[in-house]
Design a protein around this motif. Structure first.
Motif, mmCIF file in Angstrom:
data_model
loop_
_atom_site.group_PDB
_atom_site.id
_atom_site.type_symbol
_atom_site.label_atom_id
_atom_site.label_comp_id
_atom_site.label_asym_id
_atom_site.label_seq_id
_atom_site.Cartn_x
_atom_site.Cartn_y
_atom_site.Cartn_z
ATOM 1 N N ILE A 350 -10.596 -6.243 4.111
ATOM 2 C CA ILE A 350 -9.455 -6.343 2.800
ATOM 3 C C ILE A 350 -9.467 -5.043 2.410
ATOM 4 C CG2 ILE A 350 -9.310 -7.334 0.451
ATOM 5 C CD1 ILE A 350 -10.463 -10.183 1.567
ATOM 6 N N ASN A 351 -10.659 -4.400 2.222
ATOM 7 C CA ASN A 351 -10.568 -3.023 1.525
ATOM 8 C C ASN A 351 -9.877 -2.298 2.451
ATOM 9 O OD1 ASN A 351 -11.719 -3.662 -0.922
ATOM 10 N ND2 ASN A 351 -13.673 -2.588 -0.149
ATOM 11 N N ALA A 352 -9.924 -2.266 3.825
ATOM 12 C CA ALA A 352 -9.050 -1.485 4.714
ATOM 13 C C ALA A 352 -7.799 -1.574 4.572
ATOM 14 C CB ALA A 352 -9.554 -1.687 6.269
ATOM 15 N N TRP A 353 -7.339 -2.946 4.265
ATOM 16 C CA TRP A 353 -5.976 -3.354 4.194
ATOM 17 C C TRP A 353 -5.405 -2.582 2.915
ATOM 18 C CZ3 TRP A 353 -2.549 -5.287 0.782
ATOM 19 C CH2 TRP A 353 -1.217 -5.657 1.344
ATOM 20 N N ILE A 354 -6.119 -2.712 1.811
ATOM 21 C CA ILE A 354 -5.729 -2.084 0.823
ATOM 22 C C ILE A 354 -5.628 -0.668 0.537
ATOM 23 C CG2 ILE A 354 -6.676 -1.639 -1.853
ATOM 24 C CD1 ILE A 354 -8.118 -4.307 -1.836
ATOM 25 N N ARG A 355 -6.119 0.023 1.434
ATOM 26 C CA ARG A 355 -6.480 1.542 1.713
ATOM 27 C C ARG A 355 -5.370 1.807 2.436
ATOM 28 N NH1 ARG A 355 -12.290 0.922 1.887
ATOM 29 N NH2 ARG A 355 -13.134 1.903 0.001
ATOM 30 N N THR A 356 -4.739 1.094 3.177
ATOM 31 C CA THR A 356 -3.735 1.286 4.230
ATOM 32 C C THR A 356 -2.213 1.975 3.435
ATOM 33 O OG1 THR A 356 -4.467 -0.126 5.875
ATOM 34 C CG2 THR A 356 -2.113 0.505 6.091
ATOM 35 N N PRO A 357 -1.895 2.862 3.828
ATOM 36 C CA PRO A 357 -0.633 3.606 2.931
ATOM 37 C C PRO A 357 0.529 2.659 3.321
ATOM 38 C CG PRO A 357 -1.853 5.376 4.220
ATOM 39 C CD PRO A 357 -2.459 4.006 4.441
ATOM 40 N N GLY A 358 1.139 2.371 2.200
ATOM 41 C CA GLY A 358 2.514 1.337 2.336
ATOM 42 C C GLY A 358 2.050 0.165 1.645
ATOM 43 N N HIS A 359 0.937 -0.264 1.893
ATOM 44 C CA HIS A 359 0.907 -1.894 1.371
ATOM 45 C C HIS A 359 0.752 -1.982 -0.178
ATOM 46 C CE1 HIS A 359 -1.623 -3.038 5.328
ATOM 47 N NE2 HIS A 359 -0.021 -2.951 5.298
ATOM 48 N N PHE A 360 0.079 -1.042 -1.018
ATOM 49 C CA PHE A 360 0.263 -0.945 -2.401
ATOM 50 C C PHE A 360 1.063 0.353 -2.547
ATOM 51 C CE2 PHE A 360 -3.201 -4.119 -2.344
ATOM 52 C CZ PHE A 360 -2.926 -4.758 -3.512
ATOM 53 N N ASP A 361 1.354 0.659 -3.903
ATOM 54 C CA ASP A 361 2.035 1.765 -4.231
ATOM 55 C C ASP A 361 1.118 3.106 -4.431
ATOM 56 O OD1 ASP A 361 4.854 1.440 -4.806
ATOM 57 O OD2 ASP A 361 4.048 -0.151 -6.427
ATOM 58 N N ALA A 362 -0.185 2.828 -4.820
ATOM 59 C CA ALA A 362 -1.371 3.496 -4.735
ATOM 60 C C ALA A 362 -2.689 2.576 -4.636
ATOM 61 C CB ALA A 362 -1.421 4.488 -6.026
ATOM 62 N N VAL A 363 -3.830 3.562 -4.409
ATOM 63 C CA VAL A 363 -5.205 2.732 -4.233
ATOM 64 C C VAL A 363 -5.922 3.313 -5.416
ATOM 65 C CG1 VAL A 363 -7.167 2.270 -2.622
ATOM 66 C CG2 VAL A 363 -4.807 2.497 -1.791
ATOM 67 N N ILE A 364 -6.819 2.279 -5.886
ATOM 68 C CA ILE A 364 -7.827 2.853 -6.876
ATOM 69 C C ILE A 364 -9.200 2.287 -6.374
ATOM 70 C CG2 ILE A 364 -8.958 2.399 -9.227
ATOM 71 C CD1 ILE A 364 -6.038 1.814 -10.336
ATOM 72 N N ASP A 365 -9.933 3.391 -5.899
ATOM 73 C CA ASP A 365 -11.172 3.127 -5.167
ATOM 74 C C ASP A 365 -12.377 2.900 -5.717
ATOM 75 O OD1 ASP A 365 -12.823 2.703 -2.673
ATOM 76 O OD2 ASP A 365 -11.941 4.375 -1.517
ATOM 77 N N PHE A 366 -12.546 1.704 -6.431
ATOM 78 C CA PHE A 366 -13.444 1.272 -7.289
ATOM 79 C C PHE A 366 -14.748 1.041 -6.299
ATOM 80 C CE2 PHE A 366 -10.130 -0.944 -10.036
ATOM 81 C CZ PHE A 366 -10.157 -0.239 -11.003
ATOM 82 N N ASP A 367 -14.634 0.719 -5.118
ATOM 83 C CA ASP A 367 -15.614 0.440 -4.247
ATOM 84 C C ASP A 367 -16.392 1.732 -3.965
ATOM 85 O OD1 ASP A 367 -17.172 -0.371 -2.197
ATOM 86 O OD2 ASP A 367 -15.957 0.337 -0.606
ATOM 87 N N ALA A 368 -15.664 2.960 -3.764
ATOM 88 C CA ALA A 368 -16.203 4.535 -3.563
ATOM 89 C C ALA A 368 -16.923 4.811 -5.043
ATOM 90 C CB ALA A 368 -15.050 5.399 -3.140
ATOM 91 N N ALA A 369 -16.510 4.343 -6.075
ATOM 92 C CA ALA A 369 -16.814 4.677 -7.227
ATOM 93 C C ALA A 369 -18.241 4.043 -7.408
ATOM 94 C CB ALA A 369 -15.836 4.486 -8.217
ATOM 95 N N MET A 370 -18.362 2.753 -7.071
ATOM 96 C CA MET A 370 -19.646 1.653 -7.636
ATOM 97 C C MET A 370 -20.568 1.737 -6.527
ATOM 98 S SD MET A 370 -18.670 1.252 -10.621
ATOM 99 C CE MET A 370 -19.654 0.051 -10.981
ATOM 100 N N ARG A 371 -20.100 1.945 -4.976
ATOM 101 C CA ARG A 371 -21.292 1.629 -4.250
ATOM 102 C C ARG A 371 -22.616 2.611 -4.193
ATOM 103 N NH1 ARG A 371 -16.957 3.089 0.106
ATOM 104 N NH2 ARG A 371 -17.312 5.432 0.223
ATOM 105 N N ASP A 372 -23.664 1.969 -3.667
ATOM 106 C CA ASP A 372 -24.883 2.697 -3.571
ATOM 107 C C ASP A 372 -24.745 3.787 -2.524
ATOM 108 O OD1 ASP A 372 -27.589 3.612 -3.121
ATOM 109 O OD2 ASP A 372 -28.335 1.731 -3.252
ATOM 110 N N PRO A 373 -25.074 4.929 -2.757
ATOM 111 C CA PRO A 373 -24.768 6.191 -1.681
ATOM 112 C C PRO A 373 -25.681 5.868 -0.478
ATOM 113 C CG PRO A 373 -24.918 6.984 -3.965
ATOM 114 C CD PRO A 373 -25.305 5.730 -3.905
#
Length: 409
Positions: A350-373
């Motif tokens: 689902i996140n890959a679909w969200i990040r695919t250009p053209g699906h949303f007007d832009a992406v806010i990558d909460f996953d990248a900001a919140m995940r454990d490195p």
């Protein structure tokens, strides 16, 4: 033969009889209405209901925070899930003394009217706007909305996940400065929106689940990620939180599914310019909470959620609204959903679909900001509210800071 007037005299006489030219009245430009606060409505059940003592001849005082300044306001009330008419007998609006008390600024108190009357009867399933009132409000500004109700419908409408304290007391006390002996209850009821007139501004709506609703934030602290975003915007745009704890994209859970509530919670709000969608983790979790699912069921879930996203984008675009997709936060280790590797694969798809250009007007990558490195399928321990899925206040701060303000101009 009768005397005839000279042509010049006749012309002058006719001119005197002609109607005066129509002069258009000057047009007074008014700023449009925009939503500045909201609470998604749902059926209130179980322990979230108002107690029996508060169901008749009761005054409710509820605190809501406007996200931008204004001086002309109107309030939206809801009987969306009621089974009988809701009668408001008296209503007032005032500046609250603070987010965690029932006291108000007495000098700011104004009555709310409905087509000039003190009360209104709201049909089952309906919302109702008050008449506009003049009351200067800062940004952020805490407002106290007080209602006297003769009786509530058996089926209550409200928003349990308020993270804010409301107050109830017997009798009509809507105009009192302090509600002595009032009982606090951490839910909102009937109150669904506040609108102000604002020029050169607009409204950002956050459509989501408990992570948007603010599970794990501080009661009366206004530290959800949407509150952080509103503070960063400094009143340039309003932010309306339309999150519901436990909400799902495709099926009803806690409240109607996201597709079913899109019209009421997004498209009917005036002045919306941007929509941030952060929802889908409960769909993934519920698929396997009680039993494993087949590979076909996992694939169908991913297809269904992403198809719903596309529907949301199309319908919002028809209203001139930009739609931004928020990537789903990690939730491995959560005991309630006990996600598996297949659940994580669904989230990644689902996140890959969200990040695919053209699906949303832009992406806010909460996953990248919140995940454990170190373990990216889990929340960063610094941001974990303790259940492996909901952020703590520091996590909500990080989410609010992860949004580029350039996207919201």
């Amino acid at each position: 033969m009768p005397n005839m007037l000279p042509l010049a005299a006749l012309t002058a006489a006719l001119a005197l009889c002609a109607p005066l030219p129509v002069v258009a009245a000057p047009v007074i430009a008014q700023c449009p209405w925009i939503g500045v606060w909201g609470a998604s409505q749902l059926p209130v059940i179980g322990d979230d209901r108002l107690p029996a003592a508060a169901l008749r001849d009761v005054t409710l005082r509820q605190i809501a925070r406007s996200s931008i300044a204004g001086s002309e306001l109107r309030v939206r009330f809801s009987n969306a899930f009621g089974d009988t008419p809701l009668v408001i007998e008296n209503a007032t609006l005032a500046r609250a003394s603070g987010p965690a008390a029932s006291a108000i600024d007495a000098k700011s108190l104004v009555p709310l009217r409905f087509q000039g009357r003190a009360g209104v009867t709201i049909p089952p399933g309906a919302d109702w706007l008050s008449d506009p009132v003049s009351i200067p409000v800062a940004a952020p500004g805490d407002l106290a909305i007080s209602l006297h109700l003769a009786a509530l419908p058996e089926k209550q409408t409200g928003h349990p996940g308020s993270r804010a304290t409301s107050w109830w007391v017997s009798g009509d006390r809507a105009s009192e400065t302090n509600l002595a002996a009032a009982t606090g209850i951490d839910h909102w009821y009937i109150l669904s929106g506040i609108e102000v007139r604002a020029c050169s501004s607009g409204t950002i709506i956050a459509l989501g689940d408990s992570i948007t609703d603010g599970r794990g934030s501080t009661t009366n602290g206004n530290d959800r990620w949407t509150d952080v975003l509103a503070r960063r915007l400094s009143g340039k745009r309003a932010v309306v939180n339309q999150g519901i704890g436990g909400n799902r994209v495709l099926l009803d859970g806690t409240g109607p599914n996201a597709m079913a509530r899109l019209d009421r919670d997004v498209l009917s709000v005036p002045g919306v310019t941007h929509l941030i969608v952060l929802e889908g983790i409960n769909d993934i979790g519920m698929l396997t909470r009680d039993a494993p699912a087949t590979p076909d069921a996992h694939a169908a879930l991913v297809d269904g959620v992403t198809a719903a996203y596309r529907q949301i984008v199309e319908r919002a675009h028809a209203h001139g609204i930009k739609v931004y997709g928020g990537t789903l936060l990690p939730f491995m280790g959560m005991e309630y959903y006990h996600p598996t590797a297949a659940s994580e694969a669904d989230r990644q798809a689902i996140n890959a679909w969200i990040r695919t250009p053209g699906h949303f007007d832009a992406v806010i990558d909460f996953d990248a900001a919140m995940r454990d490195p170190v373990r990216p399928d889990r929340l960063n321990p610094e941001y974990d509210g303790g259940d492996a899925i909901h952020p703590n206040p520091a996590g909500y701060e990080a989410m609010g800071e992860a949004i580029s303000l350039q996207l919201l101009k």
